[in-house]
Design a protein around this motif. Structure first.
Motif, short mmCIF file in Angstrom:
data_model
loop_
_atom_site.label_atom_id
_atom_site.label_comp_id
_atom_site.label_asym_id
_atom_site.label_seq_id
_atom_site.Cartn_x
_atom_site.Cartn_y
_atom_site.Cartn_z
N SER A 286 38.83 37.24 37.35
CA SER A 286 39.36 38.53 38.45
C SER A 286 38.20 38.30 39.79
O SER A 286 37.51 38.56 39.61
CB SER A 286 39.99 39.76 38.48
N THR A 287 39.05 38.65 41.26
CA THR A 287 38.60 38.98 42.21
C THR A 287 36.96 40.45 41.78
O THR A 287 36.18 40.45 42.48
CB THR A 287 38.59 39.50 43.17
N THR A 288 38.05 41.65 40.97
CA THR A 288 36.80 42.59 40.79
C THR A 288 35.59 42.42 39.71
O THR A 288 35.20 43.05 39.12
CB THR A 288 37.93 43.81 40.02
N GLY A 289 35.80 40.99 38.85
CA GLY A 289 34.74 41.04 38.02
C GLY A 289 35.33 40.66 36.60
O GLY A 289 34.05 40.10 35.40
N HIS A 290 36.49 40.95 36.15
CA HIS A 290 36.85 40.94 35.09
C HIS A 290 37.82 39.60 34.82
O HIS A 290 37.98 38.86 35.53
CB HIS A 290 38.02 41.72 34.61
N GLU A 291 37.32 39.17 33.42
CA GLU A 291 37.69 38.47 32.62
C GLU A 291 38.46 38.62 31.64
O GLU A 291 37.90 39.23 31.07
CB GLU A 291 36.23 37.46 32.49
N ASN A 292 39.48 37.44 31.51
CA ASN A 292 40.04 37.71 30.21
C ASN A 292 40.93 36.58 29.64
O ASN A 292 40.63 35.70 30.78
CB ASN A 292 40.93 38.50 30.08
N VAL A 293 41.20 36.35 29.04
CA VAL A 293 42.26 35.03 27.95
C VAL A 293 43.64 35.53 28.02
O VAL A 293 43.92 36.40 26.87
CB VAL A 293 41.56 34.63 27.08
N TYR A 294 44.45 34.64 28.14
CA TYR A 294 45.91 34.96 27.99
C TYR A 294 46.73 33.83 27.87
O TYR A 294 46.38 32.74 27.55
CB TYR A 294 46.48 35.21 29.69
#
Length: 492
Positions: A286-294
């Motif tokens: 994300s633009t806030t730097g968070h990474e995730n998997v969906y």
């Protein structure tokens, strides 16, 4: 011999085009043809309002057991059968498409299952190789969902794809903050999917009443949807073992890091080449730097009109920035024989509006009764949970025009309060201080769409606040608050 093959040729078999074709043929006695390259019924019937509303109904049952238990029933929630629901949904859509085809046939409309484009102001070329001429041409080709200009955006899906999923994802990231994004966030959450939603703006449902959209955002978070505002997608790609360490934010914790890791491992935990048919998990930053998997990423970031390669510019027909056809108050384009209605004009993109535009077109072009389209005070509903019904001006828009009084109440409705649930509803009237007319009504509540339809009649007629006050309340109901609010909460 007739100068043209038809009096009217309609391009597009959605609700607006079909209504115009039927009325022109049945009531005006015109010789009418219609071409549709996909399925009859258009966005609303096939890939929009109807299937989406049926999914809303399905998703609402997830909380039934909890409420029933509070009322003394011994009931437990079962599991949701996506395949069974999807098969029944497809059968219903097939039935409705058949109804549309039958209505056209019984009205005497010739139909062509083909793509159509304009060769000139009176000639239509079909993808079958045929050409047809008509005195008047009506374009009602609707719109389509768009993907953002982002590398690997093809890995995501759009709203049209939701209805064709083979299986429900375990988790989904929804990009967007409009009504389509918010509706699908609530739907998928109700069906048991872990939902995260990114919206780049400060608050979802931009353009709607601030207080109403604020309550919906609060309710969505309360129900367990991970809604992030001021956030957008920056990067995405197929998930790999390198992404197994992607950590959720504090708000994302309800999804569970272990569930994300389980999701990756369920697909082998290996990198997958980016390709259109990619079905594995998707890594997102994300633009806030968070990474995730969906499991899935849904883009609900807007819709554009279907005007590509239709020969419009060659006729001098003006096309807007998003591809919309520019028309006058009577839905006429710059070419006198060519008209356009519905989403392809990007005026008010609602099915009932397209139908009204189609009816006004027939009055204008075939009944010698020039009828401008009335786009004022159109009621609408957003099928989030809870729903939002709205008609007229928001508080913000109204106070920019004149001094207004705001009558508003928010409370826990009897049905869910008894069950110990935190749900709140909102009833709001925006009133002109000078004329006393009700300029806007905004409802956030279960079945708000049903309520706003009736409120819309009164407001369209020019009802004043005192007209509402003179109306006896129906008790006990949520909607009675609309006629019992006596003291303004504020003046703006």
């Amino acid at each position: 011999m007739a100068e043209y093959d038809y009096d009217l040729f309609v391009i597009g078999g959605g609700s607006g085009g079909v209504r115009a074709a039927r009325v022109a043929a049945g009531e005006a006695g015109a010789r009418v043809a219609l071409a549709e390259e996909d399925r009859y019924g258009g966005t609303c019937v096939i890939r929009g309002c109807v299937p989406k509303k049926l999914m809303v109904f399905a998703s609402e049952f997830s909380g039934t057991a909890d409420v029933a238990n509070a009322y003394g029933w011994d009931m437990s929630a079962g599991s949701f059968n996506w395949q069974g629901f999807r098969d029944r949904l497809n059968s219903e859509l097939d039935r409705l498409e058949s109804v549309y085809r039958t209505l056209l046939k019984t009205s005497g409309v010739d139909t062509f299952d083909a793509r159509a484009r304009l060769k000139d102001a009176h000639t239509v070329e079909l993808s079958t190789g045929e050409t047809k001429t008509a005195k008047t041409i009506l374009i009602a080709t609707g719109g389509h969902p768009v993907r953002p200009d982002l590398p690997n955006a093809h890995l995501g899906i759009v709203s049209d794809d939701i209805f064709h999923l083979e299986t429900l994802p375990k988790s989904i990231l929804i990009i967007g903050g409009g009504y389509i994004a918010c509706e699908f966030a609530c739907i998928m959450h109700g069906l048991g999917v872990a939902v995260t939603q990114y919206y780049r703006g400060a608050q979802i449902l931009r353009g709607f009443d601030d207080e109403a959209r604020g309550l919906i955002a609060e309710s969505m978070r309360e129900r367990g949807i991970n809604l992030f505002t001021g956030t957008n997608i920056m990067q995405m790609g197929p998930a790999s073992e390198d992404h197994s360490g992607a950590t959720p934010t504090a708000s994302d914790a309800t999804m569970g890091a272990s569930a994300q890791q389980e999701l990756i491992m369920a697909h082998g935990g290996v990198a997958t080449e980016a390709r259109p048919d990619h079905t594995g998990p998707i890594w997102v930053k994300s633009t806030t730097g968070h990474e995730n998997v969906y499991d899935k990423v849904l883009f609900a970031t807007g819709r554009d009109p279907n005007t590509t390669d239709m020969g419009l510019e060659d006729l001098g027909i003006e096309i807007g920035r998003r591809g919309e056809i520019k028309v006058d108050a009577y839905s006429k384009t710059a070419a006198d024989s060519v008209y356009a209605i519905g989403d392809v004009t990007n005026r008010v993109n609602l099915t009932p509006v397209a139908i009204r535009e189609g009816m006004a077109f027939v009055e204008t072009a075939f009944k010698d009764n020039p009828t401008p389209v009335d786009h004022d005070l159109i009621p609408s509903a957003i099928f989030t949970q809870p729903e939002m019904g709205t008609v007229g001006l928001s508080e913000e828009d109204a106070r920019d025009q004149e001094e207004v009084e705001i009558y508003c109440t928010s409370f826990r409705p009897m049905r869910t309060a008894f069950a110990g649930q935190p749900d709140r509803v909102l009833m709001k009237l925006v009133v002109s201080k000078a004329t006393r007319k009700v300029l806007g009504c905004h409802i956030v509540a279960p079945d708000a769409g049903e309520m706003i339809q009736l409120a819309g009649v009164a407001i369209k007629m020019g009802a004043t606040k005192e007209d509402f006050d003179r109306t006896v309340a129906v008790h006990p109901t949520m909607s009675e608050e609309i006629v019992t609010m006596r003291t303004p909460m504020r003046t703006a």
